[in-house]
Write a protein that holds these residues in place. Structure first.
Motif, short mmCIF file in Angstrom:
data_model
loop_
_atom_site.label_atom_id
_atom_site.label_comp_id
_atom_site.label_asym_id
_atom_site.label_seq_id
_atom_site.Cartn_x
_atom_site.Cartn_y
_atom_site.Cartn_z
N TYR A 37 19.80 -14.73 51.23
CA TYR A 37 19.36 -15.29 49.94
C TYR A 37 18.02 -16.01 49.99
O TYR A 37 17.05 -15.89 49.30
N ASP A 38 17.78 -16.80 51.22
CA ASP A 38 16.80 -17.64 51.49
C ASP A 38 15.48 -16.62 51.60
O ASP A 38 14.64 -17.12 51.05
N ALA A 39 15.73 -15.55 52.46
CA ALA A 39 14.55 -14.49 52.65
C ALA A 39 14.14 -13.99 51.33
O ALA A 39 13.08 -13.76 50.98
N GLN A 40 15.03 -13.55 50.54
CA GLN A 40 14.80 -12.86 49.19
C GLN A 40 14.10 -13.83 48.46
O GLN A 40 13.14 -13.40 47.72
N GLN A 41 14.38 -15.10 48.18
CA GLN A 41 13.91 -16.20 47.24
C GLN A 41 12.22 -16.34 48.19
O GLN A 41 11.25 -16.59 47.14
N GLU A 86 10.20 -13.49 47.11
CA GLU A 86 9.65 -13.76 45.65
C GLU A 86 8.50 -14.60 45.42
O GLU A 86 7.48 -14.51 44.63
N LEU A 87 8.84 -15.79 46.21
CA LEU A 87 7.71 -16.91 45.94
C LEU A 87 6.27 -16.49 46.59
O LEU A 87 5.26 -16.55 45.97
N PHE A 88 6.45 -15.68 47.81
CA PHE A 88 5.08 -15.14 48.43
C PHE A 88 4.39 -14.29 47.68
O PHE A 88 3.33 -14.53 47.29
N CYS A 89 5.23 -13.37 47.10
CA CYS A 89 4.69 -12.31 46.20
C CYS A 89 3.76 -12.92 45.06
O CYS A 89 2.81 -12.36 44.35
N SER A 107 14.45 -18.59 39.74
CA SER A 107 15.59 -19.04 39.85
C SER A 107 15.98 -19.62 41.11
O SER A 107 15.48 -19.31 42.17
N TRP A 108 17.10 -20.73 41.12
CA TRP A 108 17.77 -21.18 42.50
C TRP A 108 19.00 -21.53 42.39
O TRP A 108 19.53 -22.42 41.49
N ASP A 109 19.58 -20.75 43.24
CA ASP A 109 21.29 -20.91 43.28
C ASP A 109 21.57 -21.69 44.38
O ASP A 109 21.58 -21.40 45.60
N HIS A 110 21.83 -23.28 44.17
CA HIS A 110 22.22 -23.77 45.60
C HIS A 110 23.49 -23.42 46.29
O HIS A 110 23.69 -23.62 47.46
N VAL A 159 9.48 -27.98 49.68
CA VAL A 159 10.82 -27.58 49.90
C VAL A 159 11.02 -26.33 49.16
O VAL A 159 10.56 -26.22 47.87
N LEU A 160 11.44 -25.46 50.07
CA LEU A 160 11.77 -24.06 49.25
C LEU A 160 12.41 -24.08 47.81
O LEU A 160 11.94 -23.32 46.93
N ALA A 161 13.43 -24.84 47.63
CA ALA A 161 14.07 -24.76 46.25
C ALA A 161 13.17 -25.20 45.42
O ALA A 161 13.19 -24.83 44.17
N LYS A 162 12.34 -26.41 45.61
CA LYS A 162 11.56 -27.10 44.61
C LYS A 162 10.35 -26.00 44.21
O LYS A 162 10.14 -25.81 42.99
N ALA A 163 9.83 -25.66 45.45
CA ALA A 163 8.70 -24.48 45.30
C ALA A 163 9.18 -23.32 44.37
O ALA A 163 8.55 -22.81 43.46
N ALA A 164 10.38 -22.74 44.67
CA ALA A 164 10.81 -21.65 43.73
C ALA A 164 10.87 -21.93 42.30
O ALA A 164 10.52 -21.32 41.41
#
Length: 201
Positions: A178-182, A185-188, A167-170, A156-161
């Motif tokens: 926002y999802d693309a930017q997060q 960051e996760l991919f990098c 950070s994660w802002d619901h 799950v993206l939020a949990k993976a981040a």
């Protein structure tokens, strides 16, 4: 430090996220699309530019009330500043082609969280609008679901981040930008953690 052009066989990773009015790319509307360009040297990849469009539903699109409730998008809200699928794709494709050339890569490869879903909506909108010169590989993708599952045991993206220390802002989640930017960051973070010299030695 090696250049990005050689890291993925000449492919430039570009993170894409879409928000839609359902799960069927042929029947449901593309409502938002965002693309985040990845740049930097190998081992120090980072998001370097973001592009984002609100999109008007195509004529005859099925707007699933459950999907709209999930995303919180009112497709016909005049303050959205929405553009046509054609204009949105032209804007995204132009920016990505420019980035591919600047990075001395030969093509872009779509990175996404459930990347096949995002690519399917891009390709369906491309077909409807007649936009040419799609810079993305037509079927290959990098999927952060798999990468995060490998690196952190989370899909799950939020949990993976959060597992990655991001950070994660619901309140901002389910916005394409926002999802693309997060996701970027996760991919990098995952890719930067792999030392290719050590792996290949």
């Amino acid at each position: 430090m090696a250049s990005l052009a050689g890291r993925f066989r000449g492919f430039l990773p570009v993170v894409v996220d879409v928000e839609t009015s359902g799960f069927d790319p042929e029947r449901n509307a593309l409502l938002e699309v965002a693309a985040v360009i990845i740049g930097g040297e190998v081992g120090q990849l980072k998001p370097v530019a973001s592009h984002h469009f609100h999109v008007m539903p195509f004529t005859g699109a099925v707007l699933d009330p459950a999907a709209l409730a999930f995303t919180g998008i009112d497709p016909f809200q005049p303050l959205r500043g929405a553009v046509s699928e054609e204009d949105a794709l032209r804007g995204i494709f132009r920016a990505v082609r420019t980035a591919v050339k600047a990075a001395q890569c030969r093509r872009a490869i779509l990175v996404g969280h459930n990347a096949a879903f995002d690519l399917s909506f891009i390709k369906a909108a491309e077909k409807r609008s007649g936009v040419k010169n799609n810079p993305f590989h037509l079927f290959s993708t990098f999927d952060t679901v798999s990468l995060a599952g490998l690196a952190y045991g989370e899909t799950v993206l939020a949990k993976a981040a959060l597992a990655a220390g991001l950070s994660w802002d619901h309140a901002q989640a389910h916005s394409a930008l926002y999802d693309a930017q997060q996701t970027a960051e996760l991919f990098c973070k995952i890719v930067n953690s792999f030392d290719l010299n050590r792996i290949h030695s």
